[in-house]
Design a protein around this motif. Structure first.
Motif, PDB file in Angstrom:
ATOM      1  N   GLU A  23     -58.724  -2.974 -52.244  1.00  0.00           N
ATOM      2  CA  GLU A  23     -59.421  -4.164 -52.730  1.00  0.00           C
ATOM      3  C   GLU A  23     -60.787  -4.325 -52.037  1.00  0.00           C
ATOM      4  O   GLU A  23     -60.927  -4.091 -50.847  1.00  0.00           O
ATOM      5  CB  GLU A  23     -58.542  -5.380 -52.416  1.00  0.00           C
ATOM      6  N   GLU A  24     -61.786  -4.711 -52.814  1.00  0.00           N
ATOM      7  CA  GLU A  24     -63.118  -4.981 -52.265  1.00  0.00           C
ATOM      8  C   GLU A  24     -63.118  -6.363 -51.609  1.00  0.00           C
ATOM      9  O   GLU A  24     -62.395  -7.260 -52.045  1.00  0.00           O
ATOM     10  CB  GLU A  24     -64.164  -4.974 -53.393  1.00  0.00           C
ATOM     11  N   PRO A  25     -63.929  -6.553 -50.574  1.00  0.00           N
ATOM     12  CA  PRO A  25     -64.015  -7.883 -49.951  1.00  0.00           C
ATOM     13  C   PRO A  25     -64.533  -8.916 -50.957  1.00  0.00           C
ATOM     14  O   PRO A  25     -65.362  -8.597 -51.801  1.00  0.00           O
ATOM     15  CB  PRO A  25     -65.025  -7.705 -48.815  1.00  0.00           C
ATOM     16  N   THR A  26     -64.026 -10.127 -50.880  1.00  0.00           N
ATOM     17  CA  THR A  26     -64.466 -11.218 -51.742  1.00  0.00           C
ATOM     18  C   THR A  26     -65.655 -11.919 -51.101  1.00  0.00           C
ATOM     19  O   THR A  26     -65.638 -12.201 -49.904  1.00  0.00           O
ATOM     20  CB  THR A  26     -63.324 -12.247 -51.918  1.00  0.00           C
ATOM     21  N   LEU A  27     -66.687 -12.174 -51.904  1.00  0.00           N
ATOM     22  CA  LEU A  27     -67.834 -12.909 -51.393  1.00  0.00           C
ATOM     23  C   LEU A  27     -67.471 -14.386 -51.278  1.00  0.00           C
ATOM     24  O   LEU A  27     -66.844 -14.945 -52.168  1.00  0.00           O
ATOM     25  CB  LEU A  27     -69.032 -12.746 -52.327  1.00  0.00           C
ATOM     26  N   ALA A  28     -67.852 -14.999 -50.184  1.00  0.00           N
ATOM     27  CA  ALA A  28     -67.528 -16.412 -49.965  1.00  0.00           C
ATOM     28  C   ALA A  28     -68.520 -16.993 -48.979  1.00  0.00           C
ATOM     29  O   ALA A  28     -69.218 -16.277 -48.275  1.00  0.00           O
ATOM     30  CB  ALA A  28     -66.112 -16.551 -49.417  1.00  0.00           C
ATOM     31  N   VAL A  29     -68.572 -18.306 -48.953  1.00  0.00           N
ATOM     32  CA  VAL A  29     -69.362 -19.011 -47.948  1.00  0.00           C
ATOM     33  C   VAL A  29     -68.443 -20.031 -47.282  1.00  0.00           C
ATOM     34  O   VAL A  29     -67.619 -20.661 -47.932  1.00  0.00           O
ATOM     35  CB  VAL A  29     -70.615 -19.687 -48.561  1.00  0.00           C
ATOM     36  N   ARG A  30     -68.573 -20.139 -45.979  1.00  0.00           N
ATOM     37  CA  ARG A  30     -67.770 -21.105 -45.232  1.00  0.00           C
ATOM     38  C   ARG A  30     -68.700 -21.786 -44.223  1.00  0.00           C
ATOM     39  O   ARG A  30     -69.414 -21.120 -43.488  1.00  0.00           O
ATOM     40  CB  ARG A  30     -66.635 -20.424 -44.486  1.00  0.00           C
ATOM     41  N   ILE A  31     -68.691 -23.103 -44.233  1.00  0.00           N
ATOM     42  CA  ILE A  31     -69.385 -23.873 -43.201  1.00  0.00           C
ATOM     43  C   ILE A  31     -68.355 -24.802 -42.574  1.00  0.00           C
ATOM     44  O   ILE A  31     -67.467 -25.306 -43.257  1.00  0.00           O
ATOM     45  CB  ILE A  31     -70.605 -24.654 -43.746  1.00  0.00           C
ATOM     46  N   GLU A  32     -68.458 -24.989 -41.297  1.00  0.00           N
ATOM     47  CA  GLU A  32     -67.489 -25.827 -40.594  1.00  0.00           C
ATOM     48  C   GLU A  32     -68.195 -26.773 -39.634  1.00  0.00           C
ATOM     49  O   GLU A  32     -69.026 -26.346 -38.841  1.00  0.00           O
ATOM     50  CB  GLU A  32     -66.496 -24.956 -39.820  1.00  0.00           C
ATOM     51  N   HIS A  33     -67.865 -28.032 -39.731  1.00  0.00           N
ATOM     52  CA  HIS A  33     -68.334 -29.077 -38.812  1.00  0.00           C
ATOM     53  C   HIS A  33     -69.861 -29.111 -38.717  1.00  0.00           C
ATOM     54  O   HIS A  33     -70.425 -29.124 -37.630  1.00  0.00           O
ATOM     55  CB  HIS A  33     -67.706 -28.906 -37.432  1.00  0.00           C
ATOM     56  N   VAL A  34     -70.527 -29.120 -39.877  1.00  0.00           N
ATOM     57  CA  VAL A  34     -71.990 -29.112 -39.931  1.00  0.00           C
ATOM     58  C   VAL A  34     -72.523 -30.537 -39.943  1.00  0.00           C
ATOM     59  O   VAL A  34     -72.031 -31.392 -40.666  1.00  0.00           O
ATOM     60  CB  VAL A  34     -72.481 -28.353 -41.191  1.00  0.00           C
ATOM     61  N   ASP A  35     -73.531 -30.785 -39.128  1.00  0.00           N
ATOM     62  CA  ASP A  35     -74.278 -32.043 -39.112  1.00  0.00           C
ATOM     63  C   ASP A  35     -75.726 -31.716 -39.453  1.00  0.00           C
ATOM     64  O   ASP A  35     -76.224 -30.654 -39.085  1.00  0.00           O
ATOM     65  CB  ASP A  35     -74.257 -32.699 -37.729  1.00  0.00           C
ATOM     66  N   TYR A  36     -76.411 -32.618 -40.160  1.00  0.00           N
ATOM     67  CA  TYR A  36     -77.831 -32.437 -40.434  1.00  0.00           C
ATOM     68  C   TYR A  36     -78.527 -33.775 -40.393  1.00  0.00           C
ATOM     69  O   TYR A  36     -78.073 -34.744 -41.003  1.00  0.00           O
ATOM     70  CB  TYR A  36     -78.058 -31.783 -41.805  1.00  0.00           C
ATOM     71  N   GLN A  37     -79.624 -33.809 -39.677  1.00  0.00           N
ATOM     72  CA  GLN A  37     -80.414 -35.034 -39.545  1.00  0.00           C
ATOM     73  C   GLN A  37     -81.872 -34.676 -39.754  1.00  0.00           C
ATOM     74  O   GLN A  37     -82.389 -33.739 -39.137  1.00  0.00           O
ATOM     75  CB  GLN A  37     -80.215 -35.628 -38.151  1.00  0.00           C
ATOM     76  N   TYR A  38     -82.548 -35.382 -40.657  1.00  0.00           N
ATOM     77  CA  TYR A  38     -83.968 -35.152 -40.883  1.00  0.00           C
ATOM     78  C   TYR A  38     -84.767 -35.649 -39.679  1.00  0.00           C
ATOM     79  O   TYR A  38     -84.407 -36.664 -39.062  1.00  0.00           O
ATOM     80  CB  TYR A  38     -84.444 -35.872 -42.143  1.00  0.00           C
ATOM     81  N   ALA A  39     -85.849 -34.943 -39.366  1.00  0.00           N
ATOM     82  CA  ALA A  39     -86.718 -35.336 -38.251  1.00  0.00           C
ATOM     83  C   ALA A  39     -87.226 -36.760 -38.472  1.00  0.00           C
ATOM     84  O   ALA A  39     -87.605 -37.129 -39.578  1.00  0.00           O
ATOM     85  CB  ALA A  39     -87.891 -34.368 -38.137  1.00  0.00           C
ATOM     86  N   GLY A  40     -87.191 -37.554 -37.437  1.00  0.00           N
ATOM     87  CA  GLY A  40     -87.680 -38.923 -37.494  1.00  0.00           C
ATOM     88  C   GLY A  40     -86.689 -39.930 -38.049  1.00  0.00           C
ATOM     89  O   GLY A  40     -86.988 -41.120 -38.121  1.00  0.00           O
ATOM     90  N   GLN A  41     -85.516 -39.486 -38.468  1.00  0.00           N
ATOM     91  CA  GLN A  41     -84.499 -40.394 -38.995  1.00  0.00           C
ATOM     92  C   GLN A  41     -83.504 -40.758 -37.897  1.00  0.00           C
ATOM     93  O   GLN A  41     -83.254 -39.975 -36.992  1.00  0.00           O
ATOM     94  CB  GLN A  41     -83.755 -39.741 -40.164  1.00  0.00           C
ATOM     95  N   GLU A  42     -82.937 -41.950 -37.988  1.00  0.00           N
ATOM     96  CA  GLU A  42     -82.016 -42.420 -36.960  1.00  0.00           C
ATOM     97  C   GLU A  42     -80.603 -41.878 -37.111  1.00  0.00           C
ATOM     98  O   GLU A  42     -79.895 -41.708 -36.135  1.00  0.00           O
ATOM     99  CB  GLU A  42     -81.977 -43.951 -36.959  1.00  0.00           C
TER     100      GLU A  42
END
Length: 72
Positions: free
Chosen positions: A22-41
């Protein structure tokens, strides 16, 4: 404006189990991601975990300004 980004290597990376030839399956995994725009509280994304496999359909729902576009 100063931006700080970091991507941590996983502490215990997992092998992708394959069956026979079997060929590897393409996938995306993100875990416990935070994102804050610069200058935002506050963060627009907080503790987001997502796993999507190639060909899978995924719906992202939320209010205006909730971070849906930022996630993409």
């Amino acid at each position: 404006m100063s931006l700080h980004m970091s991507i941590a290597e996983p502490h215990h990376p997992l092998e992708v189990p394959l069956r026979g030839n079997e060929e590897p399956t393409l996938a995306v995994r993100i875990e416990h991601v935070d994102y804050q725009y610069a200058g935002q509280e506050r963060a627009v994304l907080s503790d987001i975990t997502l796993h999507a496999v190639a060909g899978e359909r995924l719906g992202i729902l939320g209010p205006n300004g909730g971070g849906k576009s930022t996630l993409l």
